[in-house]
Design a protein around this motif. Structure first.
Motif, PDB file in Angstrom:
ATOM      1  N   ALA A 110       0.824  -1.209   0.000  1.00 50.92           N
ATOM      2  CA  ALA A 110       0.000   0.000   0.000  1.00 50.92           C
ATOM      3  C   ALA A 110       0.856   1.254   0.000  1.00 50.92           C
ATOM      4  O   ALA A 110       0.487   2.264  -0.601  1.00 50.92           O
ATOM      5  N   MET A 111       1.970   1.199   0.678  1.00 50.45           N
ATOM      6  CA  MET A 111       2.898   2.327   0.701  1.00 50.45           C
ATOM      7  C   MET A 111       3.923   2.089  -0.399  1.00 50.45           C
ATOM      8  O   MET A 111       4.254   0.942  -0.680  1.00 50.45           O
ATOM      9  N   GLN A 112       4.389   3.129  -1.016  1.00 51.80           N
ATOM     10  CA  GLN A 112       5.444   2.943  -2.015  1.00 51.80           C
ATOM     11  C   GLN A 112       6.715   2.591  -1.266  1.00 51.80           C
ATOM     12  O   GLN A 112       7.437   3.461  -0.792  1.00 51.80           O
ATOM     13  N   PHE A 113       6.933   1.289  -1.139  1.00 53.48           N
ATOM     14  CA  PHE A 113       8.035   0.775  -0.352  1.00 53.48           C
ATOM     15  C   PHE A 113       8.668  -0.379  -1.124  1.00 53.48           C
ATOM     16  O   PHE A 113       8.289  -1.539  -0.937  1.00 53.48           O
ATOM     17  N   PRO A 114       9.602  -0.065  -2.021  1.00 47.71           N
ATOM     18  CA  PRO A 114      10.191  -1.091  -2.883  1.00 47.71           C
ATOM     19  C   PRO A 114      10.797  -2.269  -2.124  1.00 47.71           C
ATOM     20  O   PRO A 114      10.751  -3.399  -2.604  1.00 47.71           O
ATOM     21  N   ASP A 115      11.337  -2.032  -0.919  1.00 52.12           N
ATOM     22  CA  ASP A 115      11.930  -3.139  -0.167  1.00 52.12           C
ATOM     23  C   ASP A 115      10.881  -4.191   0.193  1.00 52.12           C
ATOM     24  O   ASP A 115      11.174  -5.383   0.212  1.00 52.12           O
ATOM     25  N   ALA A 116       9.662  -3.769   0.487  1.00 52.40           N
ATOM     26  CA  ALA A 116       8.593  -4.714   0.800  1.00 52.40           C
ATOM     27  C   ALA A 116       8.245  -5.551  -0.429  1.00 52.40           C
ATOM     28  O   ALA A 116       8.045  -6.768  -0.324  1.00 52.40           O
ATOM     29  N   ILE A 117       8.192  -4.918  -1.565  1.00 51.02           N
ATOM     30  CA  ILE A 117       7.900  -5.627  -2.818  1.00 51.02           C
ATOM     31  C   ILE A 117       9.012  -6.619  -3.126  1.00 51.02           C
ATOM     32  O   ILE A 117       8.756  -7.781  -3.456  1.00 51.02           O
ATOM     33  N   ILE A 118      10.246  -6.169  -3.008  1.00 48.54           N
ATOM     34  CA  ILE A 118      11.396  -7.041  -3.290  1.00 48.54           C
ATOM     35  C   ILE A 118      11.369  -8.260  -2.379  1.00 48.54           C
ATOM     36  O   ILE A 118      11.594  -9.387  -2.827  1.00 48.54           O
ATOM     37  N   ALA A 119      11.082  -8.059  -1.095  1.00 42.74           N
ATOM     38  CA  ALA A 119      11.026  -9.174  -0.144  1.00 42.74           C
ATOM     39  C   ALA A 119       9.925 -10.165  -0.519  1.00 42.74           C
ATOM     40  O   ALA A 119      10.129 -11.383  -0.441  1.00 42.74           O
ATOM     41  N   GLN A 120       8.764  -9.660  -0.922  1.00 37.22           N
ATOM     42  CA  GLN A 120       7.659 -10.537  -1.315  1.00 37.22           C
ATOM     43  C   GLN A 120       8.028 -11.361  -2.552  1.00 37.22           C
ATOM     44  O   GLN A 120       7.808 -12.577  -2.593  1.00 37.22           O
ATOM     45  N   VAL A 121       8.575 -10.685  -3.554  1.00 37.63           N
ATOM     46  CA  VAL A 121       8.940 -11.373  -4.798  1.00 37.63           C
ATOM     47  C   VAL A 121      10.021 -12.414  -4.517  1.00 37.63           C
ATOM     48  O   VAL A 121       9.954 -13.548  -5.014  1.00 37.63           O
ATOM     49  N   LYS A 122      10.992 -12.050  -3.704  1.00 38.30           N
ATOM     50  CA  LYS A 122      12.083 -12.975  -3.373  1.00 38.30           C
ATOM     51  C   LYS A 122      11.532 -14.234  -2.699  1.00 38.30           C
ATOM     52  O   LYS A 122      11.921 -15.352  -3.045  1.00 38.30           O
ATOM     53  N   LYS A 123      10.629 -14.062  -1.756  1.00 36.46           N
ATOM     54  CA  LYS A 123      10.027 -15.193  -1.055  1.00 36.46           C
ATOM     55  C   LYS A 123       9.256 -16.086  -2.031  1.00 36.46           C
ATOM     56  O   LYS A 123       9.356 -17.318  -1.978  1.00 36.46           O
ATOM     57  N   CYS A 124       8.492 -15.483  -2.908  1.00 36.99           N
ATOM     58  CA  CYS A 124       7.724 -16.240  -3.898  1.00 36.99           C
ATOM     59  C   CYS A 124       8.633 -16.974  -4.880  1.00 36.99           C
ATOM     60  O   CYS A 124       8.382 -18.141  -5.209  1.00 36.99           O
ATOM     61  N   MET A 125       9.670 -16.311  -5.332  1.00 38.86           N
ATOM     62  CA  MET A 125      10.595 -16.929  -6.282  1.00 38.86           C
ATOM     63  C   MET A 125      11.355 -18.087  -5.628  1.00 38.86           C
ATOM     64  O   MET A 125      11.603 -19.111  -6.271  1.00 38.86           O
ATOM     65  N   PHE A 136       3.876  -9.775 -11.364  1.00 34.40           N
ATOM     66  CA  PHE A 136       2.996  -8.608 -11.397  1.00 34.40           C
ATOM     67  C   PHE A 136       3.154  -7.855 -10.085  1.00 34.40           C
ATOM     68  O   PHE A 136       3.136  -8.459  -9.014  1.00 34.40           O
ATOM     69  N   ILE A 137       3.285  -6.534 -10.183  1.00 33.09           N
ATOM     70  CA  ILE A 137       3.558  -5.719  -8.999  1.00 33.09           C
ATOM     71  C   ILE A 137       2.644  -4.499  -8.979  1.00 33.09           C
ATOM     72  O   ILE A 137       2.422  -3.854 -10.010  1.00 33.09           O
ATOM     73  N   ASP A 138       2.150  -4.204  -7.788  1.00 32.63           N
ATOM     74  CA  ASP A 138       1.437  -2.951  -7.533  1.00 32.63           C
ATOM     75  C   ASP A 138       2.061  -2.329  -6.294  1.00 32.63           C
ATOM     76  O   ASP A 138       1.859  -2.813  -5.183  1.00 32.63           O
ATOM     77  N   ASP A 139       2.836  -1.286  -6.479  1.00 34.42           N
ATOM     78  CA  ASP A 139       3.505  -0.599  -5.371  1.00 34.42           C
ATOM     79  C   ASP A 139       2.791   0.725  -5.134  1.00 34.42           C
ATOM     80  O   ASP A 139       2.703   1.570  -6.023  1.00 34.42           O
ATOM     81  N   GLY A 140       2.241   0.871  -3.931  1.00 31.20           N
ATOM     82  CA  GLY A 140       1.525   2.098  -3.597  1.00 31.20           C
ATOM     83  C   GLY A 140       0.027   1.991  -3.807  1.00 31.20           C
ATOM     84  O   GLY A 140      -0.647   3.003  -3.960  1.00 31.20           O
ATOM     85  N   PHE A 141      -0.505   0.768  -3.819  1.00 27.07           N
ATOM     86  CA  PHE A 141      -1.931   0.549  -4.034  1.00 27.07           C
ATOM     87  C   PHE A 141      -2.532  -0.224  -2.865  1.00 27.07           C
ATOM     88  O   PHE A 141      -1.941  -1.185  -2.381  1.00 27.07           O
ATOM     89  N   SER A 142      -3.710   0.149  -2.457  1.00 24.85           N
ATOM     90  CA  SER A 142      -4.429  -0.534  -1.386  1.00 24.85           C
ATOM     91  C   SER A 142      -4.991  -1.863  -1.884  1.00 24.85           C
ATOM     92  O   SER A 142      -5.468  -1.959  -3.021  1.00 24.85           O
ATOM     93  N   GLY A 143      -4.973  -2.848  -1.015  1.00 26.41           N
ATOM     94  CA  GLY A 143      -5.582  -4.133  -1.330  1.00 26.41           C
ATOM     95  C   GLY A 143      -7.097  -4.089  -1.307  1.00 26.41           C
ATOM     96  O   GLY A 143      -7.761  -5.037  -1.710  1.00 26.41           O
ATOM     97  N   LEU A 144      -7.658  -2.984  -0.843  1.00 24.47           N
ATOM     98  CA  LEU A 144      -9.113  -2.810  -0.849  1.00 24.47           C
ATOM     99  C   LEU A 144      -9.623  -2.405  -2.227  1.00 24.47           C
ATOM    100  O   LEU A 144     -10.818  -2.514  -2.510  1.00 24.47           O
ATOM    101  N   ASP A 145      -8.726  -1.930  -3.064  1.00 24.73           N
ATOM    102  CA  ASP A 145      -9.069  -1.413  -4.387  1.00 24.73           C
ATOM    103  C   ASP A 145      -8.696  -2.442  -5.453  1.00 24.73           C
ATOM    104  O   ASP A 145      -7.532  -2.802  -5.586  1.00 24.73           O
ATOM    105  N   ASP A 146      -9.673  -2.934  -6.197  1.00 23.01           N
ATOM    106  CA  ASP A 146      -9.392  -3.884  -7.273  1.00 23.01           C
ATOM    107  C   ASP A 146      -8.893  -3.195  -8.540  1.00 23.01           C
ATOM    108  O   ASP A 146      -8.492  -3.861  -9.487  1.00 23.01           O
ATOM    109  N   ASP A 147      -8.923  -1.883  -8.564  1.00 25.15           N
ATOM    110  CA  ASP A 147      -8.489  -1.124  -9.741  1.00 25.15           C
ATOM    111  C   ASP A 147      -6.984  -0.839  -9.641  1.00 25.15           C
ATOM    112  O   ASP A 147      -6.560   0.302  -9.538  1.00 25.15           O
ATOM    113  N   ARG A 148      -6.204  -1.925  -9.660  1.00 22.14           N
ATOM    114  CA  ARG A 148      -4.741  -1.846  -9.609  1.00 22.14           C
ATOM    115  C   ARG A 148      -4.192  -2.386 -10.920  1.00 22.14           C
ATOM    116  O   ARG A 148      -4.628  -3.447 -11.373  1.00 22.14           O
ATOM    117  N   PRO A 149      -3.263  -1.682 -11.541  1.00 24.91           N
ATOM    118  CA  PRO A 149      -2.804  -2.109 -12.869  1.00 24.91           C
ATOM    119  C   PRO A 149      -2.195  -3.515 -12.895  1.00 24.91           C
ATOM    120  O   PRO A 149      -2.497  -4.300 -13.797  1.00 24.91           O
TER     121      PRO A 149
END
Length: 99
Positions: free
Chosen positions: A10-25, A39-52
Motif C-alpha cells: 500500500a505504501m510505495q516501499f520497494p523493499d517490501a515488494i522485493i522481499a515478497q517477490v524474493k520469497k515467492c521466487m 505482477f507488482i502494484d507498489d503504492g496501491f491498497s488491497g481494498l481497491d481492485d483497480d490496480r494495474p
C-alpha cells in the motif's frame, strides 16, 4: 499450467515488494516452477481492485494457472474474493502454508 507471482504494498516501499517477490521466487524454485511473469502494484491498497498489476494478472492468468503471493492480503483485502479467486486459479498463499 503457468505460474505467476503477485506482490503489492500500500505504501510505495520497494523493499517490501522485493522481499515478497524474493520469497515467492524462492518457493517457486524449490518446487521447480518456472515463473512466467511477476505482477507488482507498489503504492496501491488491497481494498481497491483497480490496480494495474492486479488487473493485468487477472487478464493474463487462465483458469487453473497458479498464482503465488507471499501474503494473502497482498492479493486482496476482501477474503471472500480470495476464495472466489481460489475457485478459478490455484492460489499459493505463502503466509497460509507451512514452508
Amino acid at each position: 499450467m503457468k505460474y505467476y507471482v503477485y506482490a503489492r504494498s500500500a505504501m510505495q516501499f520497494p523493499d517490501a515488494i522485493i522481499a515478497q517477490v524474493k520469497k515467492c521466487m524462492q518457493y517457486a524454485n524449490e518446487k521447480g516452477f518456472l515463473i512466467e511473469e511477476v505482477f507488482i502494484d507498489d503504492g496501491f491498497s488491497g481494498l481497491d481492485d483497480d490496480r494495474p498489476g492486479y488487473k493485468k494478472l487477472l487478464k493474463t492468468a487462465l483458469n487453473g494457472d497458479t498464482i503465488i503471493v507471499a501474503l494473502a492480503g497482498s492479493l486482496t483485502r476482501d477474503f471472500a474474493k480470495v476464495s472466489e479467486l481460489g475457485n478459478r486459479y490455484s492460489l499459493v498463499l505463502l503466509d497460509k502454508i507451512a514452508l
